[in-house]
Design a protein around this motif. Sequence first.
Motif, mmCIF file in Angstrom:
data_model
loop_
_atom_site.group_PDB
_atom_site.id
_atom_site.type_symbol
_atom_site.label_atom_id
_atom_site.label_comp_id
_atom_site.label_asym_id
_atom_site.label_seq_id
_atom_site.Cartn_x
_atom_site.Cartn_y
_atom_site.Cartn_z
ATOM 1 N N VAL A 79 0.802 -1.224 0.000
ATOM 2 C CA VAL A 79 0.000 0.000 0.000
ATOM 3 C C VAL A 79 0.837 1.278 0.000
ATOM 4 O O VAL A 79 0.294 2.376 -0.085
ATOM 5 C CB VAL A 79 -0.989 0.031 1.192
ATOM 6 C CG1 VAL A 79 -2.012 -1.083 1.078
ATOM 7 C CG2 VAL A 79 -0.260 -0.009 2.535
ATOM 8 N N GLY A 80 2.163 1.149 0.107
ATOM 9 C CA GLY A 80 3.000 2.343 0.135
ATOM 10 C C GLY A 80 4.447 1.972 0.339
ATOM 11 O O GLY A 80 4.820 0.795 0.256
ATOM 12 N N GLY A 81 5.248 2.972 0.613
ATOM 13 C CA GLY A 81 6.652 2.700 0.842
ATOM 14 C C GLY A 81 7.406 3.881 1.404
ATOM 15 O O GLY A 81 6.904 5.009 1.435
ATOM 16 N N CYS A 98 8.702 9.118 1.024
ATOM 17 C CA CYS A 98 7.602 8.177 1.183
ATOM 18 C C CYS A 98 6.576 8.357 0.070
ATOM 19 O O CYS A 98 6.597 9.337 -0.662
ATOM 20 C CB CYS A 98 6.912 8.388 2.519
ATOM 21 S SG CYS A 98 5.999 9.948 2.601
ATOM 22 N N TRP A 99 5.671 7.395 -0.004
ATOM 23 C CA TRP A 99 4.469 7.499 -0.826
ATOM 24 C C TRP A 99 3.456 6.522 -0.251
ATOM 25 O O TRP A 99 3.810 5.613 0.506
ATOM 26 C CB TRP A 99 4.764 7.193 -2.301
ATOM 27 C CG TRP A 99 5.011 5.741 -2.542
ATOM 28 C CD1 TRP A 99 4.096 4.796 -2.914
ATOM 29 C CD2 TRP A 99 6.242 5.050 -2.377
ATOM 30 N NE1 TRP A 99 4.685 3.560 -2.997
ATOM 31 C CE2 TRP A 99 6.018 3.691 -2.668
ATOM 32 C CE3 TRP A 99 7.531 5.441 -2.009
ATOM 33 C CZ2 TRP A 99 7.019 2.734 -2.604
ATOM 34 C CZ3 TRP A 99 8.524 4.475 -1.945
ATOM 35 C CH2 TRP A 99 8.262 3.153 -2.246
ATOM 36 N N LEU A 100 2.200 6.725 -0.593
ATOM 37 C CA LEU A 100 1.128 5.898 -0.045
ATOM 38 C C LEU A 100 -0.057 5.955 -0.982
ATOM 39 O O LEU A 100 -0.357 7.011 -1.537
ATOM 40 C CB LEU A 100 0.727 6.463 1.326
ATOM 41 C CG LEU A 100 0.013 5.589 2.323
ATOM 42 C CD1 LEU A 100 0.838 4.375 2.708
ATOM 43 C CD2 LEU A 100 -0.299 6.407 3.568
ATOM 44 N N GLU A 101 -0.734 4.830 -1.160
ATOM 45 C CA GLU A 101 -1.954 4.870 -1.954
ATOM 46 C C GLU A 101 -3.096 5.337 -1.056
ATOM 47 O O GLU A 101 -3.025 5.223 0.168
ATOM 48 C CB GLU A 101 -2.238 3.530 -2.628
ATOM 49 C CG GLU A 101 -2.527 2.373 -1.728
ATOM 50 C CD GLU A 101 -2.733 1.082 -2.517
ATOM 51 O OE1 GLU A 101 -3.846 0.546 -2.424
ATOM 52 O OE2 GLU A 101 -1.799 0.605 -3.200
ATOM 53 N N PRO A 102 -4.148 5.904 -1.645
ATOM 54 C CA PRO A 102 -5.185 6.548 -0.832
ATOM 55 C C PRO A 102 -5.894 5.612 0.143
ATOM 56 O O PRO A 102 -6.305 6.048 1.225
ATOM 57 C CB PRO A 102 -6.169 7.126 -1.854
ATOM 58 C CG PRO A 102 -5.793 6.576 -3.172
ATOM 59 C CD PRO A 102 -4.404 6.052 -3.077
#
Length: 186
Positions: A79-81, A98-102
């Motif tokens: 779902v992210g990283g 970082c990043w993340l899906e909604p």
Amino acid sequence: MYAISLGDDGAELRPLEPWRAEEFLAHIDRGREFVGQHILLADVVTDAESSRAFLQAYAEKAAADTGRIHGIWLDGKLVGGVLFRTMDVAQGTAEAGCWLEPSAAGRGLVTRAVRVIIDWAVEERGIHRVEWRVSAANEASIAVARRLGMTRDAVLRESFLYRGKRRDIEVWSVLAPQWRASTRAS
């Protein structure tokens, strides 16, 4: 392979390796619009080949000790990283991101995951300064920097050209002595 628990909600931090390129691409596809609001990742990872190349570049950074990338899995789904985009052990500096899906937003996953990688960088690799560079418009990422106890060092005005528009970039950081003091206090 290893997994590090991020709490009681089934969240885990795991290495994001090239053999996971298809899973990584599917994850980026699910969150492409959301992720692409502030970072280039959505424009860089567009197909299986670019997904594998992106992860391979980080495998090479890990081998050279100049960067790392980890995925965040929730109930077995990527779902992210979080990552160290750069890492210079000799200078004692690293830049985290970082990043993340909604679907995973608002659960504290990024904050918990970044704590793990900063602990590792400071305690295992001797990193003295960890930076967090963020679009001034990315309120969620700025909130992560604050929760991590980082200090805003600067605003680089109109320093980043993104999709044809210049953006201000905020530079946040935490120094190893601050980090250690905050982790002992909690």
